[in-house]
Design a protein around this motif. Structure first.
Motif, PDB file in Angstrom:
ATOM      1  N   UNK A   1       0.741  -1.071  -0.177  1.00  0.00           N
ATOM      2  CA  UNK A   1       0.077  -0.113  -0.135  1.00  0.00           C
ATOM      3  C   UNK A   1       1.192   0.698  -0.148  1.00  0.00           C
ATOM      4  N   UNK A   2       2.235   1.269   0.168  1.00  0.00           N
ATOM      5  CA  UNK A   2       2.891   2.198   1.132  1.00  0.00           C
ATOM      6  C   UNK A   2       3.598   2.749  -0.124  1.00  0.00           C
ATOM      7  N   UNK A   3       3.563   1.013  -1.418  1.00  0.00           N
ATOM      8  CA  UNK A   3       5.343   1.179  -2.235  1.00  0.00           C
ATOM      9  C   UNK A   3       4.072   2.346  -3.328  1.00  0.00           C
ATOM     10  N   UNK A   4       2.478   2.135  -3.291  1.00  0.00           N
ATOM     11  CA  UNK A   4       2.107   2.171  -4.626  1.00  0.00           C
ATOM     12  C   UNK A   4       1.189   3.265  -4.539  1.00  0.00           C
ATOM     13  N   UNK A   5       0.874   4.150  -3.027  1.00  0.00           N
ATOM     14  CA  UNK A   5       0.326   5.374  -2.753  1.00  0.00           C
ATOM     15  C   UNK A   5       1.430   6.265  -3.081  1.00  0.00           C
ATOM     16  N   UNK A   6       2.655   5.944  -2.445  1.00  0.00           N
ATOM     17  CA  UNK A   6       3.729   6.722  -2.546  1.00  0.00           C
ATOM     18  C   UNK A   6       4.923   7.203  -3.991  1.00  0.00           C
ATOM     19  N   UNK A   7       4.595   5.956  -4.925  1.00  0.00           N
ATOM     20  CA  UNK A   7       4.623   6.055  -6.427  1.00  0.00           C
ATOM     21  C   UNK A   7       3.808   6.880  -6.962  1.00  0.00           C
ATOM     22  N   UNK A   8       2.478   7.150  -7.170  1.00  0.00           N
ATOM     23  CA  UNK A   8       1.493   7.429  -8.220  1.00  0.00           C
ATOM     24  C   UNK A   8       1.116   8.878  -7.250  1.00  0.00           C
ATOM     25  N   UNK A   9       1.426   9.491  -6.355  1.00  0.00           N
ATOM     26  CA  UNK A   9       1.913  11.095  -5.652  1.00  0.00           C
ATOM     27  C   UNK A   9       2.174  11.537  -7.805  1.00  0.00           C
ATOM     28  N   UNK A  10       1.346  13.267  -7.710  1.00  0.00           N
ATOM     29  CA  UNK A  10       1.517  13.423  -8.637  1.00  0.00           C
ATOM     30  C   UNK A  10       2.998  14.154  -9.097  1.00  0.00           C
ATOM     31  N   UNK A  11       3.875  14.277  -7.418  1.00  0.00           N
ATOM     32  CA  UNK A  11       5.112  15.150  -7.749  1.00  0.00           C
ATOM     33  C   UNK A  11       6.543  13.738  -6.731  1.00  0.00           C
ATOM     34  N   UNK A  12       6.700  13.334  -7.040  1.00  0.00           N
ATOM     35  CA  UNK A  12       7.747  12.085  -6.879  1.00  0.00           C
ATOM     36  C   UNK A  12       9.357  12.514  -6.972  1.00  0.00           C
TER      37      UNK A  12
ATOM     38  N   UNK B   1      23.922   4.884  -3.521  1.00  0.00           N
ATOM     39  CA  UNK B   1      23.807   3.958  -2.903  1.00  0.00           C
ATOM     40  C   UNK B   1      21.785   3.991  -1.293  1.00  0.00           C
ATOM     41  N   UNK B   2      21.628   4.452  -2.594  1.00  0.00           N
ATOM     42  CA  UNK B   2      20.304   3.804  -2.125  1.00  0.00           C
ATOM     43  C   UNK B   2      19.619   2.536  -2.666  1.00  0.00           C
ATOM     44  N   UNK B   3      18.457   1.654  -2.125  1.00  0.00           N
ATOM     45  CA  UNK B   3      17.622   1.715  -3.126  1.00  0.00           C
ATOM     46  C   UNK B   3      16.785   1.711  -3.767  1.00  0.00           C
ATOM     47  N   UNK B   4      15.929   1.452  -4.963  1.00  0.00           N
ATOM     48  CA  UNK B   4      14.895   2.045  -5.313  1.00  0.00           C
ATOM     49  C   UNK B   4      14.240   2.618  -4.265  1.00  0.00           C
ATOM     50  N   UNK B   5      13.265   3.686  -4.292  1.00  0.00           N
ATOM     51  CA  UNK B   5      12.540   4.199  -3.416  1.00  0.00           C
ATOM     52  C   UNK B   5      11.326   5.590  -4.285  1.00  0.00           C
ATOM     53  N   UNK B   6      10.333   5.931  -3.759  1.00  0.00           N
ATOM     54  CA  UNK B   6      10.198   6.878  -4.106  1.00  0.00           C
ATOM     55  C   UNK B   6       9.983   7.785  -3.065  1.00  0.00           C
ATOM     56  N   UNK B   7       9.639   8.553  -3.438  1.00  0.00           N
ATOM     57  CA  UNK B   7       9.875  10.172  -2.208  1.00  0.00           C
ATOM     58  C   UNK B   7       9.043  10.902  -2.497  1.00  0.00           C
TER      59      UNK B   7
END
Length: 604
Positions: free
Chosen positions: A136-147, A181-187
């Motif tokens: 749930x966290x991954x999908x909601x972070x990914x789909x935000x308009x600005x990332x 040095x980071x794994x794949x991540x969405x902010x």
């Protein structure tokens, strides 16, 4: 500039860090010996201003206690990876995240001050998210308009920013410096000035309790150091944006906010003010909050919290009429530069702290003249921001209150008619702040204060404000540094000038209701002067710091200690290290194997 991971250098690097730290401490001790070597009594022979203090003053005691607490915190500094990992486990109840060793090596190479307490904000912000499902966290972070996205060690900003402020650009450039040095991540980032996540208190408590109940520290042999998978599959699947319940501009932000307060706080159940046409109301004259000592802020964290001060619902623009309002009571992942203490955004350094624009930074190399060459007193310039100011509401806004309290004409009117108070402020209780009852207060203010609005209306220009204020010419930051004292209060959210004020050679006087990333590493009364959000202590602070040799020495101590400390812990490198560590933690929270992921290299 990319942050390069250092090659191990062993003992010499550690010794260099220790020597640099010892030199910093010794410099401050020698430079400020004249202030702290005095007895706790006060020499009033050279005191200027409308009153003379007694032989003791609470501000010096507050400064002494704050310095001791800060030194105690610094005694827990970690100089090697083993100590840092051990202190992490002791304070967090988990193993550090994978990549912690690379992060610490970079911190050592950058000569960063690593104290585990300085990162408490990360864990306060992230704890409730451990109770939500990783997918749930991954999908909601990914789909935000600005990332800000990191894929295969490369960062890029994603989102339409046409006509918007350059925040996505600034935050993306910062993450690029350590993305390899980071794994794949969405902010996902908040593109509004105001915070947006306001989860009710009982819901947050339930989420935190659930997160704490699942906290594990498995044996070293059971720990995984590799994340389960990357996020490329989300780029292909493109999950639909999640739309939580939103409160819109017709809502009262106080009514939204107050539900985030605990049931035992003074604000619980207090409704918003509906009619702002009346003068601003202040606490009674005998009001003595637990966070204060003899009328001055002692507990800075509590002094920032509107849950403890329901009167702020009509003394701060955030609760009168913010510039924009689109908030949700649901916990969704969102990163931002500031928030109210009970909001649920994940804090990162404000984007405008990352700019070289002199409007915010004052110029990277400019600190202002030496103390002896500075002008006595204070200066403030700014817009009448903090929300949507209107003819019948402006007197409830914090910036307008500050300007009126430091305007000699308005103060003279208040002195002349003590039974008829101004719309924006009332003179403080003279039993706590005797200078507010002294004759000639207006003349004293006139000799000390250079304040004014560049524009007194926000967000649009107006004419009605001319009945109350005269607009003045702007003063560049580098010229403001020629004054000894720099007041700093909230705008539409946090003040983007605070870091620059700390880095200057002047002493900041700070009032705010907004939490920021750096709060755990700054010590009020050591690095800046804390001020109550009512400004009831403003005249008392000026009478102390701008009157007499010891008050001047105390102001100089704050200015020079704060400047030196900002050079140690508020550098761009420090902001990068904070976000680097935060994203390591966030990536772990979003992983299916999050309870087994960790760094245990020091244990094997």
């Amino acid at each position: 500039m990319k942050m390069q991971l250092p090659t191990p250098r062993g003992v010499p690097t550690k010794r260099l860090a220790r020597y640099a730290f010892i030199t910093f401490v010794l410099t401050l001790v020698i430079a400020n010996y004249s202030l702290w070597s005095h007895s706790r009594t006060w020499d009033t022979a050279h005191l200027r201003g409308p009153v003379r203090f007694g032989v003791r003053h609470p501000v010096k005691q507050l400064m002494k206690e704050a310095r001791e607490r800060h030194q105690a915190t610094l005694s827990k500094r970690s100089f090697d990876l083993g100590a840092a990992a051990a202190r992490y486990r002791e304070r967090r109840g988990r193993h550090p995240p994978p990549g912690f060793d690379q992060w610490f090596e970079a911190a050592a190479e950058q000569r960063a001050v690593v104290v585990e307490d300085f990162f408490d904000r990360i864990y306060k912000d992230l704890t409730p998210f451990w109770a939500l499902e990783p997918e749930t966290l991954r999908e909601r972070a990914h789909s935000w308009p600005w990332v800000v996205r990191v894929r295969n060690g490369t960062a890029h900003g994603d989102g339409d920013v046409k006509g918007l402020v350059p925040w996505l650009k600034h935050w993306t450039e910062l993450v690029k410096e350590f993305a390899e040095y980071l794994p794949d991540v969405d902010m996902p980032i908040n593109y509004m000035d105001e915070p947006r996540i306001a989860v009710p208190f009982d819901v947050v408590n339930r989420l935190v309790a659930e997160a704490e109940s699942t906290k594990l520290m498995p044996e070293a042999g059971q720990v995984k150091s590799k994340y389960t998978r990357g996020l490329g599959y989300l780029d292909e699947d493109k999950p639909a944006p999640y739309e939580p319940q939103w409160f819109g501009p017709d809502s009262s932000y106080w009514d939204i906010f107050v539900k985030t307060c605990g049931g035992d706080t003074p604000a619980w159940g207090v409704e918003a003010v509906r009619d702002f046409t009346q003068p601003a109301e202040f606490p009674p004259s005998d009001w003595s909050p637990e966070y204060s000592e003899a009328g001055y802020v002692r507990n800075w964290t509590a002094a920032m919290d509107p849950c403890l001060q329901p009167h702020l619902r009509q003394l701060h623009g955030t609760f009168v009429e913010p510039i924009s309002l689109k908030s949700t009571p649901e916990l969704i992942p969102l990163f931002g530069g500031s928030k109210l203490p009970t909001n649920n955004e994940i804090l990162i350094p404000g984007a405008m702290y990352l700019t070289k624009d002199e409007f915010y930074s004052g110029g990277e190399s400019n600190r202002g003249p030496k103390w002896a060459q500075k002008k006595d007193g204070l200066i403030w310039r700014g817009d009448g921001s903090g929300g949507r100011t209107k003819p019948d509401t402006w007197h409830h806004f914090q910036r307008h209150r500050l300007v009126q309290m430091l305007n000699a004409t308005t103060v003279a009117e208040a002195e002349a008619s003590p039974d008829r108070r101004t719309d924006a402020f009332e003179l403080p209780d003279p039993t706590t702040y005797p200078q507010s009852a002294a004759s000639g207060l207006a003349g004293w203010i006139s000799s000390l204060a250079d304040v004014g609005f560049v524009h007194f209306c926000f967000p649009h220009r107006c004419d009605w404000g001319r009945s109350f204020f005269s607009e003045v010419r702007p003063v560049p930051m580098r010229r403001q540094y020629a004054h000894k004292l720099l007041p700093d209060v909230d705008g539409n959210s946090f003040s983007a000038r605070f870091r620059a004020f700390l880095r200057s050679s002047s002493a900041p006087l700070k009032a705010t209701v907004y939490a920021e990333w750096h709060d755990d590493r700054l010590a009020p009364w050591v690095h800046f002067v804390p001020m109550d959000n009512t400004f009831r202590d403003l005249y008392g602070l000026l009478a102390f710091f701008a009157s007499g040799d010891e008050g001047d020495a105390a102001a100089r101590y704050v200015a020079e200690t704060g400047m030196a400390w900002a050079d140690e812990v508020l550098r761009r490198e420090d902001m990068g290290l904070y976000v680097w560590r935060l994203l390591l933690e966030w990536a772990r929270v979003c992983d299916e194997d999050r309870h087994r992921l960790g760094y245990v290299g020091d244990l094997i």
